[in-house]
Design a protein around this motif. Structure first.
Motif, mmCIF file in Angstrom:
data_model
loop_
_atom_site.group_PDB
_atom_site.id
_atom_site.type_symbol
_atom_site.label_atom_id
_atom_site.label_comp_id
_atom_site.label_asym_id
_atom_site.label_seq_id
_atom_site.Cartn_x
_atom_site.Cartn_y
_atom_site.Cartn_z
ATOM 1 N N PRO A 1 -7.680 37.349 59.964
ATOM 2 C CA PRO A 1 -8.883 36.758 58.965
ATOM 3 C C PRO A 1 -8.105 37.958 57.958
ATOM 4 N N ASN A 2 -8.940 37.154 56.630
ATOM 5 C CA ASN A 2 -8.625 37.475 55.463
ATOM 6 C C ASN A 2 -9.355 38.722 55.149
ATOM 7 N N VAL A 3 -9.094 39.863 55.927
ATOM 8 C CA VAL A 3 -10.359 40.993 56.040
ATOM 9 C C VAL A 3 -9.047 41.986 55.835
ATOM 10 N N GLY A 4 -10.120 43.183 54.573
ATOM 11 C CA GLY A 4 -8.862 44.337 55.439
ATOM 12 C C GLY A 4 -6.909 44.072 54.879
ATOM 13 N N VAL A 5 -6.832 44.655 55.767
ATOM 14 C CA VAL A 5 -4.920 44.595 55.989
ATOM 15 C C VAL A 5 -4.487 43.016 55.759
ATOM 16 N N GLY A 6 -5.783 42.174 56.976
ATOM 17 C CA GLY A 6 -5.406 40.623 56.575
ATOM 18 C C GLY A 6 -5.377 39.807 55.821
ATOM 19 N N MET A 7 -5.509 40.740 54.606
ATOM 20 C CA MET A 7 -5.355 40.514 53.006
ATOM 21 C C MET A 7 -3.886 40.499 53.099
ATOM 22 N N ALA A 8 -3.229 41.591 53.402
ATOM 23 C CA ALA A 8 -1.581 41.450 52.687
ATOM 24 C C ALA A 8 -0.911 40.703 53.551
ATOM 25 N N LEU A 9 -1.401 39.870 54.795
ATOM 26 C CA LEU A 9 -0.652 39.622 56.065
ATOM 27 C C LEU A 9 -1.331 37.976 55.689
ATOM 28 N N ASN A 10 -1.696 37.657 55.157
ATOM 29 C CA ASN A 10 -2.294 36.395 54.709
ATOM 30 C C ASN A 10 -1.558 35.842 54.057
ATOM 31 N N ASP A 11 -1.383 36.833 52.657
ATOM 32 C CA ASP A 11 -1.023 36.724 51.233
ATOM 33 C C ASP A 11 1.044 36.432 51.257
ATOM 34 N N ARG A 12 1.254 37.116 52.118
ATOM 35 C CA ARG A 12 2.832 36.994 52.636
ATOM 36 C C ARG A 12 3.126 35.630 53.554
ATOM 37 N N LEU A 13 2.502 35.999 53.892
ATOM 38 C CA LEU A 13 2.508 33.667 55.144
ATOM 39 C C LEU A 13 2.534 32.518 54.708
ATOM 40 N N LYS A 14 1.233 32.927 53.283
ATOM 41 C CA LYS A 14 0.696 31.570 52.781
ATOM 42 C C LYS A 14 2.165 31.225 51.530
ATOM 43 N N ARG A 15 3.659 32.614 51.272
ATOM 44 C CA ARG A 15 4.161 32.541 50.424
ATOM 45 C C ARG A 15 5.540 32.775 51.169
ATOM 46 N N ALA A 16 5.807 32.548 52.344
ATOM 47 C CA ALA A 16 6.169 31.909 53.369
ATOM 48 C C ALA A 16 6.450 30.812 53.651
ATOM 49 N N SER A 17 4.990 30.099 53.918
ATOM 50 C CA SER A 17 4.773 28.290 54.489
ATOM 51 C C SER A 17 5.528 27.762 54.194
ATOM 52 N N ILE A 18 5.956 26.543 54.314
ATOM 53 C CA ILE A 18 6.359 25.571 53.815
ATOM 54 C C ILE A 18 4.684 24.615 53.780
#
Length: 323
Positions: free
Chosen positions: A301-318
């Motif tokens: 979920p892209n809420v709270g600290v989930g924004m940080a997880l989404n940011d890192r994972l989207k940039r790590a993703s192929i």
């Protein structure tokens, strides 16, 4: 392993004061630290990481009073945020003083500053007697280290003087970066200090997409559009219809989500976002092995600290396309 043995706090402080580079623990990720006033130490950090010099470094302090040593025209908003969230996983962008070399800030008139919460980091900075520039202690664009062993695995024999082992990092992703040199305080990189937390202190905050085009000067550290990548290809999100997964695919799950293959590891079976954040990089390291062809990561979920997880994972993703 040829790498120098783990380094004590006192020895690390001595080496840093002498202009050498040492990996130190913080609550976010391990940092590759050097004297922020010493261009040769800064150049060595860039060389060890293979980091381009257009990507500025974060300067770490151990007392709010040190802000005056490295920044000027410090706005009231900075002190309000510092009172609320320092020491902690928050970096502030401020106008820099001339004593900070341009190499540290990639030629920008601003400097990124953080007061880490990790007691070992604070003690090392205090004993070294200088603020420390300290980006994550990994090769550029690779997965950030959350244990001392992660640092050794990536940077052995690359010229750093030692590693201080402070255990596993509690937060597990890089600090939130907030610019207070803009008209409206702006979150440039999401982290554990969320936009909602900044709003509680300042009343209003903007959010900027935390990526920059290759080779362009960055407003803050860690703005590349591809970053944080393991060597094994990683895909974040729903698998497109018709895409055939490689036979040697592993999956990092979140909560009780049903995926295309059984979960190999779970960031948090109970769906706890803080637990997931603390485990993410460690799991990416654990699965970054030659016997695997693809790492799948469940949506978070892209809420709270989930924004940080989404940011890192989207940039790590192929990128992935259906068949």
């Amino acid at each position: 392993m040829k790498f120098p043995p783990w380094t004590s706090v006192d020895e690390a402080a001595r080496l840093l004061a002498d202009g050498q580079v040492v990996a130190i623990p913080t609550e976010t990720v391990y940092g590759l630290a050097g004297n922020a006033y010493e261009p040769k130490a800064l150049a060595q950090i860039f060389a060890i990481k293979e980091r381009p010099t257009f990507d500025p470094l974060i300067v770490h302090i151990c007392d709010v009073e040190q802000l005056k040593d490295i920044a000027k025209d410090i706005p009231e908003a900075a002190y309000k945020l510092a009172e609320a969230y320092w020491p902690g996983p928050m970096t502030l962008i401020l106008p820099k003083k001339d004593c900070i070399p341009d190499l540290c800030t990639s030629g920008l008139p601003s400097v990124a500053v953080r007061f880490p919460a990790h007691p070992i980091a604070q003690e090392i900075i205090r004993k070294a007697g200088v603020p420390l520039a300290a980006p994550s202690a990994n090769l550029f664009k690779h997965v950030s280290p959350t244990t001392a062993q992660h640092v050794a695995d990536q940077l052995a024999d690359r010229g750093l003087a030692g590693i201080v082992d402070g255990g596993a990092c509690d937060v597990g992703v890089e600090s939130s970066i907030i610019s207070v040199v803009t008209e409206i305080p702006t979150v440039l990189r999401p982290g554990a200090i969320t936009p909602e937390m900044v709003e509680k202190v300042l009343g209003k905050v903007a959010i900027k997409e935390s990526t920059s085009k290759p080779g362009q000067p960055m407003a803050a550290p860690g703005q590349c559009d591809t970053h944080y990548r393991p060597q094994v290809p990683l895909y974040y999100g729903e698998v497109p219809a018709g895409f055939k997964l490689p036979e040697r695919t592993v999956r990092i799950a979140f909560g009780d989500t049903v995926g295309p293959i059984p979960a190999t590891l779970n960031l948090s079976e109970k769906g706890d976002m803080l637990e997931a954040t603390a485990k993410l990089y460690a799991y990416m390291h654990d699965l970054d092995l030659p016997e695997y062809d693809l790492i799948l990561v469940d949506p978070v979920p892209n809420v709270g600290v989930g924004m940080a997880l989404n940011d890192r994972l989207k940039r790590a993703s192929i990128k992935m396309h259906g068949g």
